[in-house]
Design a protein around this motif. Structure first.
Motif, PDB file in Angstrom:
ATOM      1  N   TYR A 103      -3.766 -13.735  37.765  1.00  0.00           N
ATOM      2  CA  TYR A 103      -3.406 -14.620  36.657  1.00  0.00           C
ATOM      3  C   TYR A 103      -4.418 -14.422  35.546  1.00  0.00           C
ATOM      4  CZ  TYR A 103      -0.728 -17.340  40.185  1.00  0.00           C
ATOM      5  OH  TYR A 103       0.141 -17.755  41.177  1.00  0.00           O
ATOM      6  N   PHE A 135      -1.963 -26.335  41.371  1.00  0.00           N
ATOM      7  CA  PHE A 135      -0.948 -25.923  42.334  1.00  0.00           C
ATOM      8  C   PHE A 135       0.022 -27.082  42.545  1.00  0.00           C
ATOM      9  CE2 PHE A 135       0.507 -25.381  46.792  1.00  0.00           C
ATOM     10  CZ  PHE A 135       0.907 -24.051  46.781  1.00  0.00           C
ATOM     11  N   HIS A 168       6.949 -24.380  45.909  1.00  0.00           N
ATOM     12  CA  HIS A 168       5.573 -24.456  45.411  1.00  0.00           C
ATOM     13  C   HIS A 168       5.425 -23.517  44.222  1.00  0.00           C
ATOM     14  CE1 HIS A 168       5.649 -21.122  48.298  1.00  0.00           C
ATOM     15  NE2 HIS A 168       4.774 -20.548  47.484  1.00  0.00           N
ATOM     16  N   VAL A 170       2.473 -22.540  40.598  1.00  0.00           N
ATOM     17  CA  VAL A 170       1.214 -22.767  39.882  1.00  0.00           C
ATOM     18  C   VAL A 170       1.549 -23.177  38.451  1.00  0.00           C
ATOM     19  CG1 VAL A 170      -0.867 -21.641  38.987  1.00  0.00           C
ATOM     20  CG2 VAL A 170      -0.121 -21.204  41.338  1.00  0.00           C
ATOM     21  N   ASN A 188      -5.040 -14.636  43.487  1.00  0.00           N
ATOM     22  CA  ASN A 188      -4.533 -15.317  44.671  1.00  0.00           C
ATOM     23  C   ASN A 188      -4.112 -14.253  45.676  1.00  0.00           C
ATOM     24  OD1 ASN A 188      -1.627 -16.247  45.971  1.00  0.00           O
ATOM     25  ND2 ASN A 188      -3.270 -17.726  46.190  1.00  0.00           N
ATOM     26  N   ARG A 192       1.112 -12.806  54.680  1.00  0.00           N
ATOM     27  CA  ARG A 192       2.391 -13.168  55.304  1.00  0.00           C
ATOM     28  C   ARG A 192       2.742 -12.212  56.440  1.00  0.00           C
ATOM     29  NH1 ARG A 192       4.977 -12.909  49.831  1.00  0.00           N
ATOM     30  NH2 ARG A 192       4.667 -14.888  48.784  1.00  0.00           N
TER      31      ARG A 192
HETATM   32  C1  SIN Z   1      -0.842 -19.196  44.192  1.00  0.00           C
HETATM   33  O1  SIN Z   1      -1.120 -18.392  43.291  1.00  0.00           O
HETATM   34  O2  SIN Z   1      -1.672 -20.047  44.580  1.00  0.00           O
HETATM   35  C2  SIN Z   1       0.520 -19.163  44.835  1.00  0.00           C
HETATM   36  C3  SIN Z   1       1.170 -17.840  44.669  1.00  0.00           C
HETATM   37  C4  SIN Z   1       2.509 -17.732  45.362  1.00  0.00           C
HETATM   38  O3  SIN Z   1       3.129 -18.717  45.718  1.00  0.00           O
HETATM   39  O4  SIN Z   1       2.950 -16.570  45.549  1.00  0.00           O
END
Ligand code: SIN
Ligand code: FE2
Length: 198
Positions: A103, A135, A168, A170, A188, A192
């Motif tokens: 970011y 977040f 979710h 950001v 970030n 996974r």
């Molecule tokens: C995040 O940047 O904290 C979340 C990123 C995502 O959900 O892929």
């Protein structure tokens, strides 16, 4: 969900940033594009591990074993992140993908589900580095109520159980809250499991 504030020390964060940026030299950040419209996301992304999450206008969201531009396999997931997964994931198989979101400027990420993984029971483990993010997390349905909180450098989030399938995103990144990244901004790292273990 679980939040572990300050999971990584300042020294560990600095080492991790250095390692991530070194690996990203071989697997350069790319601008992800939304399926159909081709609109650019505001983050740039790369991946580590046997599989990487990619998206482009033609083929949309998916996992690929190689970088879309270099054609090379993704670099390996750093050991410290595999160790993190073993410590917090409570899952009987290692992660297959580490998505790296960078970011910068006004980059953000809209509310979404992580839904491209066949291993739906595996948690998502994510690490924040650099500037603090706002977040936001809601529920299984897009219209469910949401709440937001800050993720600072070194924090770890584990989405497991029902929260694994909660929306979710950001809202924004608070520029100048950290000096960890050269040039500022936020990294970030999202671990996974993609395929169900045998
Ligand atoms: C995040 O940047 O904290 C979340 C990123 C995502 O959900 O892929
Ligand atoms: Fe996500």
């Amino acid at each position: 969900m679980r939040l572990a504030p300050g999971y990584f020390s300042a020294a560990q964060q600095a080492a991790l940033v250095e390692e991530v940026l070194a690996l990203a030299a071989a697997a350069p950040f790319v601008t992800p594009r939304l399926p159909r419209t081709g609109a650019a996301m505001s983050v740039v992304q790369t991946n580590f591990g046997p599989l990487g999450w990619v998206t482009d206008q033609a083929l949309g969201y998916r996992y690929e074993p190689a970088h879309p531009e270099t054609g090379a396999p993704w670099p390996p997931i750093p050991d410290v992140l595999l160790e993190l997964w073993r410590a917090v994931a409570d899952y009987g198989a290692p992660p297959e993908a580490c998505l790296v979101n960078l970011y910068r400027g006004g980059a953000r990420m809209g509310l979404h589900l992580d839904a491209d993984e066949a291993a739906r029971d595996a948690p998502v483990v994510s690490v924040s580095l650099g500037d603090t993010a706002v977040f936001r997390i809601g529920g299984p349905r897009r219209q469910d109520p949401t709440r937001s909180f800050r993720l600072a450098s070194g924090d770890v989030v584990v989405l497991s159980g029902p929260s694994r399938h909660f929306h979710h995103g950001v809202d924004r990144v608070l520029a100048g809250t950290s000096r960890l990244l050269p040039g500022g901004g936020r990294l970030n790292l999202t671990l996974r499991r993609v395929t169900p273990p045998q």
